[in-house]
Design a protein around this motif. Structure first.
Motif, mmCIF file in Angstrom:
data_model
loop_
_atom_site.group_PDB
_atom_site.id
_atom_site.type_symbol
_atom_site.label_atom_id
_atom_site.label_comp_id
_atom_site.label_asym_id
_atom_site.label_seq_id
_atom_site.Cartn_x
_atom_site.Cartn_y
_atom_site.Cartn_z
ATOM 1 N N ALA A 22 0.833 -1.156 -0.403
ATOM 2 C CA ALA A 22 -0.223 -0.203 -0.265
ATOM 3 C C ALA A 22 0.227 1.133 0.322
ATOM 4 C CB ALA A 22 -0.328 0.410 1.502
ATOM 5 N N GLU A 23 -0.185 2.562 0.257
ATOM 6 C CA GLU A 23 1.304 3.811 -0.414
ATOM 7 C C GLU A 23 1.584 3.994 1.509
ATOM 8 O OE1 GLU A 23 1.372 5.370 -2.734
ATOM 9 O OE2 GLU A 23 0.665 4.036 -3.954
ATOM 10 N N GLN A 24 2.294 4.514 1.702
ATOM 11 C CA GLN A 24 3.625 5.106 2.576
ATOM 12 C C GLN A 24 3.058 6.742 2.782
ATOM 13 O OE1 GLN A 24 7.358 3.673 2.811
ATOM 14 N NE2 GLN A 24 6.692 2.345 1.154
ATOM 15 N N ASP A 25 3.616 6.530 3.930
ATOM 16 C CA ASP A 25 3.018 8.394 4.524
ATOM 17 C C ASP A 25 4.056 8.371 5.453
ATOM 18 O OD1 ASP A 25 2.074 7.503 7.108
ATOM 19 O OD2 ASP A 25 0.715 7.907 7.661
ATOM 20 N N GLN A 26 4.106 9.393 5.412
ATOM 21 C CA GLN A 26 5.526 10.016 6.824
ATOM 22 C C GLN A 26 5.673 8.941 7.873
ATOM 23 O OE1 GLN A 26 6.281 14.235 7.536
ATOM 24 N NE2 GLN A 26 7.573 13.812 7.826
ATOM 25 N N ASP A 27 4.800 8.645 8.711
ATOM 26 C CA ASP A 27 5.116 8.062 9.736
ATOM 27 C C ASP A 27 4.831 6.859 9.979
ATOM 28 O OD1 ASP A 27 5.886 10.641 11.061
ATOM 29 O OD2 ASP A 27 3.966 10.938 11.189
ATOM 30 N N ASP A 28 3.807 5.627 9.520
ATOM 31 C CA ASP A 28 3.288 4.696 9.080
ATOM 32 C C ASP A 28 3.574 3.665 7.591
ATOM 33 O OD1 ASP A 28 3.067 5.519 11.475
ATOM 34 O OD2 ASP A 28 0.490 6.042 11.012
ATOM 35 N N TRP A 29 2.927 2.642 8.075
ATOM 36 C CA TRP A 29 3.354 2.089 6.518
ATOM 37 C C TRP A 29 2.082 1.594 6.728
ATOM 38 C CZ3 TRP A 29 3.889 -4.315 6.539
ATOM 39 C CH2 TRP A 29 3.522 -4.665 5.722
ATOM 40 N N LEU A 30 1.369 1.656 5.551
ATOM 41 C CA LEU A 30 -0.231 1.336 5.351
ATOM 42 C C LEU A 30 0.212 -0.498 4.592
ATOM 43 C CD1 LEU A 30 -1.557 4.476 3.892
ATOM 44 C CD2 LEU A 30 -0.925 3.760 6.718
ATOM 45 N N TYR A 31 -0.374 -1.473 5.742
ATOM 46 C CA TYR A 31 -0.663 -2.368 5.039
ATOM 47 C C TYR A 31 -2.296 -2.859 4.525
ATOM 48 C CZ TYR A 31 -1.268 -7.603 4.867
ATOM 49 O OH TYR A 31 -0.945 -8.600 4.934
ATOM 50 N N GLN A 32 -2.336 -3.430 3.475
ATOM 51 C CA GLN A 32 -3.743 -3.561 2.857
ATOM 52 C C GLN A 32 -3.919 -5.073 3.038
ATOM 53 O OE1 GLN A 32 -4.533 -2.753 -1.378
ATOM 54 N NE2 GLN A 32 -6.250 -2.975 -1.038
ATOM 55 N N VAL A 33 -5.249 -5.465 3.957
ATOM 56 C CA VAL A 33 -5.493 -6.573 4.505
ATOM 57 C C VAL A 33 -6.143 -7.596 2.869
ATOM 58 C CG1 VAL A 33 -6.722 -8.386 5.767
ATOM 59 C CG2 VAL A 33 -6.156 -5.834 7.082
ATOM 60 N N LYS A 63 -12.180 -3.391 15.635
ATOM 61 C CA LYS A 63 -13.126 -3.443 17.021
ATOM 62 C C LYS A 63 -13.222 -5.243 16.826
ATOM 63 C CE LYS A 63 -15.632 0.374 16.819
ATOM 64 N NZ LYS A 63 -15.254 0.821 18.030
ATOM 65 N N THR A 64 -12.629 -5.737 15.885
ATOM 66 C CA THR A 64 -12.640 -7.050 15.449
ATOM 67 C C THR A 64 -11.386 -7.889 15.569
ATOM 68 O OG1 THR A 64 -13.429 -7.179 13.278
ATOM 69 C CG2 THR A 64 -15.520 -6.641 15.009
ATOM 70 N N PRO A 65 -10.357 -8.307 16.344
ATOM 71 C CA PRO A 65 -9.289 -8.561 15.540
ATOM 72 C C PRO A 65 -9.427 -9.856 14.864
ATOM 73 C CG PRO A 65 -9.115 -8.110 17.982
ATOM 74 C CD PRO A 65 -10.588 -7.774 17.564
ATOM 75 N N LYS A 66 -10.015 -10.541 15.357
ATOM 76 C CA LYS A 66 -10.545 -12.225 14.738
ATOM 77 C C LYS A 66 -10.623 -12.289 13.281
ATOM 78 C CE LYS A 66 -11.363 -14.230 19.450
ATOM 79 N NZ LYS A 66 -11.507 -14.962 19.904
ATOM 80 N N TYR A 67 -11.409 -11.028 12.794
ATOM 81 C CA TYR A 67 -11.966 -11.241 11.275
ATOM 82 C C TYR A 67 -11.407 -9.245 10.753
ATOM 83 C CZ TYR A 67 -14.269 -10.266 7.833
ATOM 84 O OH TYR A 67 -14.571 -10.021 6.066
ATOM 85 N N LEU A 68 -10.669 -9.321 10.071
ATOM 86 C CA LEU A 68 -9.778 -8.127 9.153
ATOM 87 C C LEU A 68 -10.407 -8.156 7.903
ATOM 88 C CD1 LEU A 68 -6.576 -7.642 10.198
ATOM 89 C CD2 LEU A 68 -7.977 -6.792 11.617
ATOM 90 N N PRO A 69 -11.626 -7.162 6.979
ATOM 91 C CA PRO A 69 -11.967 -7.861 6.016
ATOM 92 C C PRO A 69 -10.888 -7.355 5.197
ATOM 93 C CG PRO A 69 -13.238 -5.881 7.952
ATOM 94 C CD PRO A 69 -12.209 -6.281 8.476
ATOM 95 N N PRO A 70 -11.123 -8.366 4.504
ATOM 96 C CA PRO A 70 -10.193 -7.798 2.885
ATOM 97 C C PRO A 70 -10.502 -6.586 2.648
ATOM 98 C CG PRO A 70 -11.055 -10.133 2.045
ATOM 99 C CD PRO A 70 -11.634 -9.106 4.075
ATOM 100 N N ASP A 71 -8.494 -5.882 2.419
ATOM 101 C CA ASP A 71 -8.561 -4.446 1.816
ATOM 102 C C ASP A 71 -8.719 -3.251 2.850
ATOM 103 O OD1 ASP A 71 -8.473 -5.664 -1.374
ATOM 104 O OD2 ASP A 71 -10.652 -5.348 -1.738
ATOM 105 N N THR A 72 -9.047 -3.386 4.415
ATOM 106 C CA THR A 72 -8.268 -3.073 5.009
ATOM 107 C C THR A 72 -7.739 -2.192 5.249
ATOM 108 O OG1 THR A 72 -10.336 -3.861 6.483
ATOM 109 C CG2 THR A 72 -9.062 -2.320 7.658
ATOM 110 N N ILE A 73 -7.159 -1.199 5.255
ATOM 111 C CA ILE A 73 -5.979 -0.511 5.797
ATOM 112 C C ILE A 73 -5.162 -0.307 7.265
ATOM 113 C CG2 ILE A 73 -3.910 1.483 5.186
ATOM 114 C CD1 ILE A 73 -5.124 0.074 2.781
ATOM 115 N N VAL A 74 -4.002 -1.223 7.649
ATOM 116 C CA VAL A 74 -3.727 -1.266 8.519
ATOM 117 C C VAL A 74 -2.339 -0.502 9.130
ATOM 118 C CG1 VAL A 74 -2.432 -2.544 10.278
ATOM 119 C CG2 VAL A 74 -5.098 -3.547 9.116
ATOM 120 N N ARG A 75 -2.415 0.396 9.936
ATOM 121 C CA ARG A 75 -1.064 1.425 9.488
ATOM 122 C C ARG A 75 -0.047 0.780 10.824
ATOM 123 N NH1 ARG A 75 -3.721 5.226 12.681
ATOM 124 N NH2 ARG A 75 -1.856 6.618 12.694
#
Length: 342
Positions: A22-33, A63-75
């Motif tokens: 995913a695209e990066q910003d200055q402080d975080d790496w953005l992971y696409q689920v 809110k639901t760590p056991k399920y992450l919807p695909p394409d969700t962005i995790v910082r």
């Protein structure tokens, strides 16, 4: 016949691919689920902290760590990312250059395409070498110089590079890319001091005087911090500093300006050609060097304000003329691009 062009020289960097999802910003790496990803999978693959999943859930308010919807962005903060050992690449060699690899006996000749690992030592005797690092920063190792790859780490997904070099002898010139994130670093250490840089171009030399290591640093662009056990000094572009082992760092001094050449903007001349420049107040002597493809072919000193230039063959070359003051600081260089041939 040759042509001389008095114009700015552009430094063309080779692109080093940064593989991210995913695209990066200055402080975080953005992971696409991806499908079937969990927060535990992400932590296992990319983060070293054993408490990562708790911290990541809080950081992203998941809110639901056991399920992450695909394409969700995790910082993910770049400071949390796992580092990996990186390698430096030898991209040009001229003359006699050898490498002593960590854990091996005996030096071996260096060739273009060789990779340097952490703790390898590369020595230029009657030659020079250009080394490229993971973030595309480059180091020119000059003749009679040696440097150890003290630390080579690269956080590929975060684009963070930690490069630590140990100058063992001689002189180097570094062109450091603008470092990504506060965690990035590019350091050159000697027994006298450490030069820590950020997005800069600088030169470092190491010598010995009265049994003490002396480190001479000249900053051309960007910013640089010099530190040793006795304190710290910050250099601005166009300043230099002399550090002596075991002594308090001296105050920075201004570099001498670029020489003004007595040459028209586009002049056809016949080799050898006598370059002429105006004298600079405070100059003890002048350095004249010739490079091709970034590599140093030769470097000579003169107290005159003229120098006869000849070329080893056809092609594109770069001549640099700079003034050196009484303390031995080399000032800013005047560069000329010379094209020789039909």
């Amino acid at each position: 016949m040759m042509r001389i062009f008095l114009q700015p020289l552009l430094f063309l960097s080779l692109l080093f691919p940064l593989f991210s999802l995913a695209e990066q910003d200055q402080d975080d790496w953005l992971y696409q689920v991806k499908v079937n990803d969990t927060i535990w999978d992400i932590c296992k693959n990319y983060v070293a902290d054993s408490q990562c999943w708790r911290k990541l859930v809080d950081y992203n308010q998941i809110k639901t760590p056991k399920y992450l919807p695909p394409d969700t962005i995790v910082r993910i903060p770049k400071a949390w990312l796992k580092p990996s050992l990186a390698q430096a690449l030898v991209i040009a060699v001229q003359g006699e250059v050898k490498v002593l690899r960590d854990g091996e006996e005996g030096e071996k000749p260096v060739t273009v395409g060789d990779q340097l690992s952490q703790f390898d030592t590369i020595t230029a005797r009657n030659g020079s070498a250009m080394i490229k690092f993971a973030d595309d920063s480059r180091l020119l190792l000059k003749p009679n110089s040696a440097v150890r790859m003290q630390g080579l780490r690269y956080y590929q997904r975060g684009g963070i590079a930690n490069t630590q070099l140990r100058l063992l002898k001689g002189r180097v010139k570094a062109s450091v890319e603008k470092l990504r994130g506060l965690e990035s670093r590019f350091d050159i250490a000697t027994p006298a001091a450490v030069a820590a840089v950020r997005g800069t171009e600088f030169r470092v030399g190491l010598a010995e005087e009265s049994g003490k290591a002396v480190m001479v640093t000249e900053l051309l662009e960007g910013g640089l911090d010099m530190t040793n056990d006795q304190g710290k000094q910050r250099l601005a572009a166009g300043e230099a500093l002399r550090a002596v082992e075991g002594e308090t760092l001296q105050a920075p001094v201004k570099l001498l300006p670029r020489p003004r050449l007595e040459l028209s903007a586009a002049e056809q001349v016949v080799l050898p050609y006598s370059l002429r420049w105006q004298p600079i107040a405070g100059a003890a002597y002048y350095k004249v060097s010739l490079r091709q493809s970034g590599l140093l072919l030769w470097e000579n000193s003169t107290t005159d304000v003229t120098y006869a230039i000849d070329l080893p063959g056809d092609g594109d070359f770069e001549v640099q003329i700079s003034a050196v003051d009484e303390q031995g600081f080399e000032g800013r260089g005047r560069r000329l691009r010379i094209a020789s041939g039909e």
